[in-house]
Motif scaffolding. Structure first.
Motif, PDB file in Angstrom:
ATOM      1  N   HIS A  63       2.816  -2.957 -42.659  1.00  0.00           N
ATOM      2  CA  HIS A  63       1.604  -2.306 -42.164  1.00  0.00           C
ATOM      3  C   HIS A  63       0.616  -3.340 -41.629  1.00  0.00           C
ATOM      4  N   SER A  64       0.429  -4.435 -42.356  1.00  0.00           N
ATOM      5  CA  SER A  64      -0.526  -5.465 -41.948  1.00  0.00           C
ATOM      6  C   SER A  64      -0.077  -6.177 -40.678  1.00  0.00           C
TER       7      SER A  64
ATOM      8  N   ASP B  72      -1.210  -4.352 -37.602  1.00  0.00           N
ATOM      9  CA  ASP B  72      -2.638  -4.032 -37.545  1.00  0.00           C
ATOM     10  C   ASP B  72      -3.428  -5.328 -37.614  1.00  0.00           C
TER      11      ASP B  72
ATOM     12  N   GLY C 136      -6.103  -5.344 -40.197  1.00  0.00           N
ATOM     13  CA  GLY C 136      -5.508  -5.364 -41.528  1.00  0.00           C
ATOM     14  C   GLY C 136      -4.953  -6.728 -41.889  1.00  0.00           C
TER      15      GLY C 136
END
Length: 463
Positions: A373-374, A377, A380
């Motif tokens: 996810h990071s 993003d 993020g």
């Protein structure tokens, strides 16, 4: 319009210091230092052989503002050789060699025009063969090392002139994030000035940003680090009677920098991996037998060899041996065909099914989901890295270094951390088991074995 031909070069960076390679053997270091001058010699040779009417150089002739005496004398020698063949030269200075830099005070030869730093001057150029007017060349130099104004907006066509107009500009077009935003402008700004060709400098990667009119970065004439890979050189430009420009690239580099990928997938043991690297070195030697090469090997893929690379120092040992062999060639002055391994970038991993791990209801599965996810993003990723490094920010020097880290390096840290987590938490170390799907992409363990023997890669000097 009268047909003519000119040569466009930029970013000579004469007498470059080649940052990050201080631990090279003396002979190889000297050869590298000479390479920018050798490339300049080839540039002169191309200009003469191609019978160009004139040469334009779009900034950063020298690598630093206080250019060495050797660099200045060698450049003047090249200019004089062009003059002996009746070839005019038009040049500007950029952020590395601004006008306020300390240099010899001697005036340039009569056939050389150095544009000033206040307003773009215009010079009418005549064809070598018959003296007919063929073009208007304009340019503006950097008065100081940092020019943040959009100087492109100062250019304008010569009123009433139907001649081919060429603009020399050293700057960052469309905000290339890999380079300092000196003299920033957009393609729209350049197209709107009404010029027929934009001879750009500053970005070291060769590219044509726009076809009509041509907006061209020729790149630098000699690669100086592993970030400047592939052929380097200049363009000759043929302008037709209709005003169309046809570009031809000429290789000038004396030393070729490159990155080669070697996958560890399917390699049974350390001996097979060693042979794969040695074969790659010989392939490079055969491909570029007349020049020296500097290579970094990217080790990719998944397999048991990852343990050998990550834990047992195999990459360090092989690097030392490869460099020893090439040092012997250098002692014999056999630089043509010499292949210097600059280092290994280890982006390998254990043979696991990453997709299966991502589905696990476990600490490892949650960690990989967070990493994935990071990675996608930017905000993020910054938040994750900031939280992880917060204890280090109390040290002023470490804080300065960490704040200078770019997004690519942060991504590399994240990949490395995720791969280390797989190694430590998957249980493979204890069981000796190997999970399936070794071809899974995007799961590199990233660690660099640097050529200077200290585990540090020198940062490239700003362009």
């Amino acid at each position: 319009m009268i047909p003519f031909r000119f040569l466009h070069a930029a970013d000579l960076h004469l007498d470059s210091r080649f940052a990050g390679l201080s631990h090279l053997p003396q002979g190889i270091r000297s050869y590298l230092r000479e390479s920018t001058f050798a490339a300049l010699g080839r540039l002169v040779g191309v200009a003469v052989a191609q019978r160009v009417d004139f040469v334009v150089i779009s900034g950063d002739v020298y690598d630093v503002s206080d250019a060495s005496l050797q660099g200045q004398l060698r450049f003047r020698e090249a200019l004089e050789e062009l003059g002996r063949h009746g070839i005019q030269v038009f040049l500007i200075h950029g952020n590395h060699d601004p006008l306020d830099g300390p240099r010899l005070s001697a005036a340039p030869p009569e056939h050389v025009t150095v544009f000033g730093g206040s307003e773009p001057e215009r010079v009418t150029v005549r064809r070598r063969s018959d003296g007919a007017e063929i073009a208007v060349v304009s340019g503006i130099s950097y008065p100081t090392s940092k020019v943040t104004e959009n100087t492109a907006l100062r250019f304008s066509r010569q009123p009433g002139s139907s001649l081919f107009h060429i603009g020399l500009l050293h700057g960052n077009v469309d905000g290339d994030l890999q380079h300092e935003t000196y003299s920033p402008c957009t393609r729209k700004d350049l197209i709107g000035r009404g010029y027929d060709y934009w001879a750009l400098g500053h970005i070291h990667k060769r590219s044509t940003l726009h076809a009509h009119p041509p907006i061209v970065y020729p790149g630098n004439i000699q690669g100086r680090s592993i970030k400047e890979t592939g052929p380097k050189g200049c363009y000759t430009v043929d302008v037709s009677a209709e005003g169309a420009a046809v570009l031809r690239f000429h290789e000038l580099d004396y030393v070729r920098w490159q990155v080669r990928e070697i996958s560890i997938e399917g390699l049974a043991d350390e001996a097979e991996w060693t042979r794969a690297v040695e074969n790659a070195v010989e392939d490079i030697r055969e491909e570029t037998p007349q020049m020296m090469s500097v290579v970094r090997f990217r080790l990719t893929g998944r397999g048991d060899i990852h343990k050998v690379l990550a834990e047992k120092g195999a990459a360090d040992d092989l690097l030392t041996e490869l460099q020893r062999r090439e040092s012997v060639r250098a002692e014999r002055k056999e630089y043509a065909g010499l292949v210097w391994t600059e280092g290994f970038s280890i982006e390998t991993g254990l043979a696991v099914d990453r997709e299966l791990l991502l589905l696990e209801d476990s600490f490892l599965g949650e960690m990989l989901r967070l990493a994935g996810h990071s990675a996608g993003d930017a905000a993020g990723l910054d938040e994750l890295v900031a939280a992880a490094l917060r204890p280090l920010m109390e040290n002023q020097e470490l804080r300065r270094l960490l704040l200078s880290v770019g997004p690519e390096e942060k991504q590399e840290w994240l990949r490395s951390a995720a791969e280390l987590g797989i190694t430590l938490l998957s249980g493979l170390e204890e069981s000796g088991g190997v999970l399936v799907n070794p071809a899974e992409a995007g799961m590199e363990h990233s660690a660099e074995i640097a050529a200077d023997g200290e585990g540090q890669q020198g940062r490239e000097v700003e362009e």
